[in-house]
Design a protein around this motif. Structure first.
Motif, PDB file in Angstrom:
ATOM      1  N   LEU A  96      -1.831 -10.999 -18.524  1.00  0.00           N
ATOM      2  CA  LEU A  96      -0.877 -11.712 -17.818  1.00  0.00           C
ATOM      3  C   LEU A  96       0.634 -10.914 -17.684  1.00  0.00           C
ATOM      4  CD1 LEU A  96      -1.506 -15.358 -18.477  1.00  0.00           C
ATOM      5  CD2 LEU A  96      -2.036 -14.346 -16.491  1.00  0.00           C
ATOM      6  N   GLN A  97       0.945 -10.669 -18.902  1.00  0.00           N
ATOM      7  CA  GLN A  97       1.857 -10.052 -18.972  1.00  0.00           C
ATOM      8  C   GLN A  97       1.686  -8.359 -17.549  1.00  0.00           C
ATOM      9  OE1 GLN A  97       3.079  -8.944 -23.230  1.00  0.00           O
ATOM     10  NE2 GLN A  97       5.205  -7.552 -22.375  1.00  0.00           N
ATOM     11  N   LEU A  98       0.273  -7.692 -17.703  1.00  0.00           N
ATOM     12  CA  LEU A  98       0.547  -6.360 -17.465  1.00  0.00           C
ATOM     13  C   LEU A  98       0.183  -6.001 -15.665  1.00  0.00           C
ATOM     14  CD1 LEU A  98      -2.629  -5.060 -19.512  1.00  0.00           C
ATOM     15  CD2 LEU A  98      -0.032  -3.784 -19.824  1.00  0.00           C
ATOM     16  N   ILE A  99      -0.175  -7.408 -15.000  1.00  0.00           N
ATOM     17  CA  ILE A  99      -0.359  -7.850 -14.095  1.00  0.00           C
ATOM     18  C   ILE A  99       0.322  -8.074 -12.893  1.00  0.00           C
ATOM     19  CG2 ILE A  99      -2.937  -6.529 -14.734  1.00  0.00           C
ATOM     20  CD1 ILE A  99      -4.220  -9.669 -13.633  1.00  0.00           C
ATOM     21  N   SER A 100       1.138  -9.461 -14.157  1.00  0.00           N
ATOM     22  CA  SER A 100       2.073  -9.830 -13.309  1.00  0.00           C
ATOM     23  C   SER A 100       2.705  -9.504 -12.498  1.00  0.00           C
ATOM     24  CB  SER A 100       2.945 -10.438 -14.323  1.00  0.00           C
ATOM     25  OG  SER A 100       4.232 -10.095 -14.629  1.00  0.00           O
ATOM     26  N   PRO A 101       2.685 -10.304 -11.329  1.00  0.00           N
ATOM     27  CA  PRO A 101       3.343  -9.666  -9.984  1.00  0.00           C
ATOM     28  C   PRO A 101       5.080  -8.839 -10.336  1.00  0.00           C
ATOM     29  CG  PRO A 101       2.510 -11.697  -9.243  1.00  0.00           C
ATOM     30  CD  PRO A 101       2.596 -11.007 -10.643  1.00  0.00           C
TER      31      PRO A 101
ATOM     32  N   ASP B 202      -8.265   3.908 -19.730  1.00  0.00           N
ATOM     33  CA  ASP B 202      -8.228   2.605 -20.889  1.00  0.00           C
ATOM     34  C   ASP B 202      -9.752   1.947 -20.403  1.00  0.00           C
ATOM     35  OD1 ASP B 202      -6.887   4.800 -22.929  1.00  0.00           O
ATOM     36  OD2 ASP B 202      -4.845   2.800 -22.108  1.00  0.00           O
ATOM     37  N   LEU B 203      -9.505   1.464 -19.855  1.00  0.00           N
ATOM     38  CA  LEU B 203     -10.400   0.111 -19.640  1.00  0.00           C
ATOM     39  C   LEU B 203     -11.723   0.419 -19.623  1.00  0.00           C
ATOM     40  CD1 LEU B 203      -7.977  -2.365 -16.566  1.00  0.00           C
ATOM     41  CD2 LEU B 203      -8.699  -2.531 -19.239  1.00  0.00           C
ATOM     42  N   VAL B 204     -12.109   1.802 -18.746  1.00  0.00           N
ATOM     43  CA  VAL B 204     -13.057   2.164 -18.458  1.00  0.00           C
ATOM     44  C   VAL B 204     -14.027   3.404 -19.052  1.00  0.00           C
ATOM     45  CG1 VAL B 204     -14.854   3.377 -16.519  1.00  0.00           C
ATOM     46  CG2 VAL B 204     -13.208   1.532 -15.731  1.00  0.00           C
ATOM     47  N   LYS B 205     -13.828   4.748 -19.433  1.00  0.00           N
ATOM     48  CA  LYS B 205     -13.674   5.197 -20.562  1.00  0.00           C
ATOM     49  C   LYS B 205     -13.748   4.882 -22.096  1.00  0.00           C
ATOM     50  CE  LYS B 205     -12.548   9.612 -22.451  1.00  0.00           C
ATOM     51  NZ  LYS B 205     -11.497  11.274 -22.164  1.00  0.00           N
ATOM     52  N   ASN B 206     -12.552   3.998 -22.622  1.00  0.00           N
ATOM     53  CA  ASN B 206     -12.499   4.045 -23.985  1.00  0.00           C
ATOM     54  C   ASN B 206     -12.809   2.352 -23.706  1.00  0.00           C
ATOM     55  OD1 ASN B 206     -11.501   6.238 -24.203  1.00  0.00           O
ATOM     56  ND2 ASN B 206      -9.313   5.906 -23.646  1.00  0.00           N
ATOM     57  N   LYS B 207     -13.029   2.002 -23.222  1.00  0.00           N
ATOM     58  CA  LYS B 207     -13.741   0.118 -23.290  1.00  0.00           C
ATOM     59  C   LYS B 207     -13.009  -0.731 -23.555  1.00  0.00           C
ATOM     60  CE  LYS B 207     -18.415   1.602 -23.452  1.00  0.00           C
ATOM     61  NZ  LYS B 207     -19.997   1.749 -23.964  1.00  0.00           N
ATOM     62  N   LYS B 208     -11.705  -0.760 -23.351  1.00  0.00           N
ATOM     63  CA  LYS B 208     -10.871  -1.465 -23.578  1.00  0.00           C
ATOM     64  C   LYS B 208      -9.994  -2.556 -22.846  1.00  0.00           C
ATOM     65  CE  LYS B 208      -7.450   1.754 -26.045  1.00  0.00           C
ATOM     66  NZ  LYS B 208      -6.374   2.504 -26.165  1.00  0.00           N
ATOM     67  N   ILE B 209      -9.835  -4.098 -23.269  1.00  0.00           N
ATOM     68  CA  ILE B 209      -9.411  -4.585 -22.831  1.00  0.00           C
ATOM     69  C   ILE B 209      -8.083  -5.142 -22.700  1.00  0.00           C
ATOM     70  CG2 ILE B 209     -11.619  -5.953 -23.040  1.00  0.00           C
ATOM     71  CD1 ILE B 209     -10.124  -7.980 -25.198  1.00  0.00           C
ATOM     72  N   PHE B 210      -7.507  -5.869 -22.137  1.00  0.00           N
ATOM     73  CA  PHE B 210      -6.152  -5.750 -21.411  1.00  0.00           C
ATOM     74  C   PHE B 210      -5.957  -7.112 -23.388  1.00  0.00           C
ATOM     75  CE2 PHE B 210      -6.206  -6.022 -17.082  1.00  0.00           C
ATOM     76  CZ  PHE B 210      -5.551  -4.282 -16.703  1.00  0.00           C
TER      77      PHE B 210
ATOM     78  N   THR C 230       0.912  -1.040   0.309  1.00  0.00           N
ATOM     79  CA  THR C 230      -0.265  -0.201  -0.173  1.00  0.00           C
ATOM     80  C   THR C 230       0.645   1.090   0.221  1.00  0.00           C
ATOM     81  OG1 THR C 230      -0.241   0.109   2.630  1.00  0.00           O
ATOM     82  CG2 THR C 230      -2.035  -1.063   0.870  1.00  0.00           C
ATOM     83  N   HIS C 231       1.872   1.145   0.422  1.00  0.00           N
ATOM     84  CA  HIS C 231       2.857   1.919   0.006  1.00  0.00           C
ATOM     85  C   HIS C 231       3.670   2.950  -0.918  1.00  0.00           C
ATOM     86  CE1 HIS C 231       1.819   2.293   4.712  1.00  0.00           C
ATOM     87  NE2 HIS C 231       2.573   3.699   4.345  1.00  0.00           N
ATOM     88  N   ASN C 232       4.153   1.347  -1.570  1.00  0.00           N
ATOM     89  CA  ASN C 232       4.994   1.607  -2.480  1.00  0.00           C
ATOM     90  C   ASN C 232       4.191   1.046  -4.086  1.00  0.00           C
ATOM     91  OD1 ASN C 232       7.681   1.575  -1.359  1.00  0.00           O
ATOM     92  ND2 ASN C 232       6.832   0.209  -0.336  1.00  0.00           N
ATOM     93  N   ILE C 233       3.473   0.819  -4.196  1.00  0.00           N
ATOM     94  CA  ILE C 233       2.468   0.724  -5.344  1.00  0.00           C
ATOM     95  C   ILE C 233       1.215   2.069  -5.810  1.00  0.00           C
ATOM     96  CG2 ILE C 233       1.012  -0.662  -6.950  1.00  0.00           C
ATOM     97  CD1 ILE C 233       4.338  -2.115  -6.130  1.00  0.00           C
ATOM     98  N   GLN C 234       1.269   2.341  -6.928  1.00  0.00           N
ATOM     99  CA  GLN C 234       0.696   3.063  -7.355  1.00  0.00           C
ATOM    100  C   GLN C 234      -0.416   2.748  -8.064  1.00  0.00           C
ATOM    101  OE1 GLN C 234       1.587   7.251  -6.485  1.00  0.00           O
ATOM    102  NE2 GLN C 234       2.273   5.601  -5.032  1.00  0.00           N
ATOM    103  N   TYR C 235      -1.312   3.373  -8.003  1.00  0.00           N
ATOM    104  CA  TYR C 235      -3.135   3.061  -8.694  1.00  0.00           C
ATOM    105  C   TYR C 235      -2.497   3.914 -10.396  1.00  0.00           C
ATOM    106  CZ  TYR C 235      -7.431   1.237 -10.285  1.00  0.00           C
ATOM    107  OH  TYR C 235      -7.900   0.874 -10.663  1.00  0.00           O
ATOM    108  N   ASP C 236      -2.637   2.826 -11.409  1.00  0.00           N
ATOM    109  CA  ASP C 236      -2.316   2.618 -12.890  1.00  0.00           C
ATOM    110  C   ASP C 236      -3.637   3.082 -13.138  1.00  0.00           C
ATOM    111  OD1 ASP C 236      -1.942   2.701 -15.313  1.00  0.00           O
ATOM    112  OD2 ASP C 236      -0.933   0.845 -15.221  1.00  0.00           O
ATOM    113  N   VAL C 237      -4.188   4.783 -13.008  1.00  0.00           N
ATOM    114  CA  VAL C 237      -5.157   5.508 -13.694  1.00  0.00           C
ATOM    115  C   VAL C 237      -4.932   5.307 -15.255  1.00  0.00           C
ATOM    116  CG1 VAL C 237      -5.217   7.420 -11.225  1.00  0.00           C
ATOM    117  CG2 VAL C 237      -4.180   7.558 -13.676  1.00  0.00           C
ATOM    118  N   GLU C 238      -4.086   5.248 -16.262  1.00  0.00           N
ATOM    119  CA  GLU C 238      -3.741   5.202 -16.951  1.00  0.00           C
ATOM    120  C   GLU C 238      -4.560   3.996 -17.276  1.00  0.00           C
ATOM    121  OE1 GLU C 238       0.104   5.923 -19.409  1.00  0.00           O
ATOM    122  OE2 GLU C 238       0.477   8.199 -18.248  1.00  0.00           O
ATOM    123  N   THR C 239      -4.260   2.532 -16.894  1.00  0.00           N
ATOM    124  CA  THR C 239      -4.699   1.830 -17.996  1.00  0.00           C
ATOM    125  C   THR C 239      -6.795   1.371 -17.339  1.00  0.00           C
ATOM    126  OG1 THR C 239      -2.508   0.439 -17.463  1.00  0.00           O
ATOM    127  CG2 THR C 239      -4.739  -1.150 -17.677  1.00  0.00           C
ATOM    128  N   TYR C 240      -6.427   2.391 -16.002  1.00  0.00           N
ATOM    129  CA  TYR C 240      -7.952   1.798 -15.654  1.00  0.00           C
ATOM    130  C   TYR C 240      -8.611   2.733 -16.321  1.00  0.00           C
ATOM    131  CZ  TYR C 240     -12.436   3.482 -12.629  1.00  0.00           C
ATOM    132  OH  TYR C 240     -13.310   3.311 -12.313  1.00  0.00           O
TER     133      TYR C 240
END
Length: 204
Positions: A93-98, A81-89, A69-79
């Motif tokens: 697995l590449q985008l969200i892998s640990p 794209d997913l919501v506004k532009n209705k895109k999908i990954f 929670t202290h070191n990972i930032q929420y990816d607003v750009e991807t979010y």
């Protein structure tokens, strides 16, 4: 495998009716979410470093929750794209892998939860990533993901995404992530947690 092959096949088909052991549930979840990175050096070394001063497993879970929670930032750009532009990954697995989340230090909820689960498993704490829906006043708000960790003989709720902070702004002018780490959703009782989290993919 910590589970027999027959149990794996039944669980993947949704046919498993019996309660799984914590280790088995964690292993099945790792396979089904294709999170195979708990043992890679980037994950295991970091998990050991984060928890080196922890005396109990609960201390370890709290330490990992705090680090994410202290070191990972929420990816607003991807979010956006997913919501506004209705895109999908194109390659989820590449985008969200640990490992990728560690490299970029950004993620949406799936990335947060997969990293959290991988770090927990790296220090031998059973953990699962739950794919579901965020709720507000009982109404679906969109896809979400979080974790459960097995500690002190029970599964506890962990949401490192929502506990990392929030966003300001809007899609037209742009969203901005504001880091505000909290423990609000750490070990939140089911009776409260389920008012805002509805599981879609979960293996019991």
């Amino acid at each position: 495998l910590l589970c027999g092959g027959d149990i794996v096949k039944k669980a993947q088909k949704g046919e498993s009716k019996h309660k799984l052991t914590p280790e088995c549930r964690s292993e099945l979840n790792r396979i089904i979410t294709k999170d195979m990175q708990s043992n890679v050096p980037e994950i295991s070394d970091l998990a050991i470093k984060i928890t080196k001063r922890s005396k109990t497993n609960m201390d370890k879970v709290q330490a990992i929750h705090k680090w994410v929670t202290h070191n990972i930032q929420y990816d607003v750009e991807t979010y956006t794209d997913l919501v506004k532009n209705k895109k999908i990954f194109e390659n989820p697995l590449q985008l969200i892998s640990p490992v990728v989340t560690l490299e970029t230090k950004t993620a949406v909820a799936e990335g947060y939860s997969l990293l959290t689960a991988a770090l927990l498993r790296a220090v031998n704490i059973p953990a699962v990533t739950i794919i579901g829906i965020a709720l507000r006043d009982g109404q679906p708000q969109g896809p979400h993901a979080w974790n459960e960790a097995y500690v002190e003989n029970r599964w506890i709720n962990v949401d490192t995404t929502w506990d990392s902070g929030g966003t300001t702004g809007n899609f037209e002018q742009g969203l901005v992530f504001v880091s505000r780490p909290t423990k609000k959703h750490f070990d939140m009782p089911d009776s409260v947690f389920k008012k805002s989290h509805r599981a879609v993919l979960d293996i019991k």
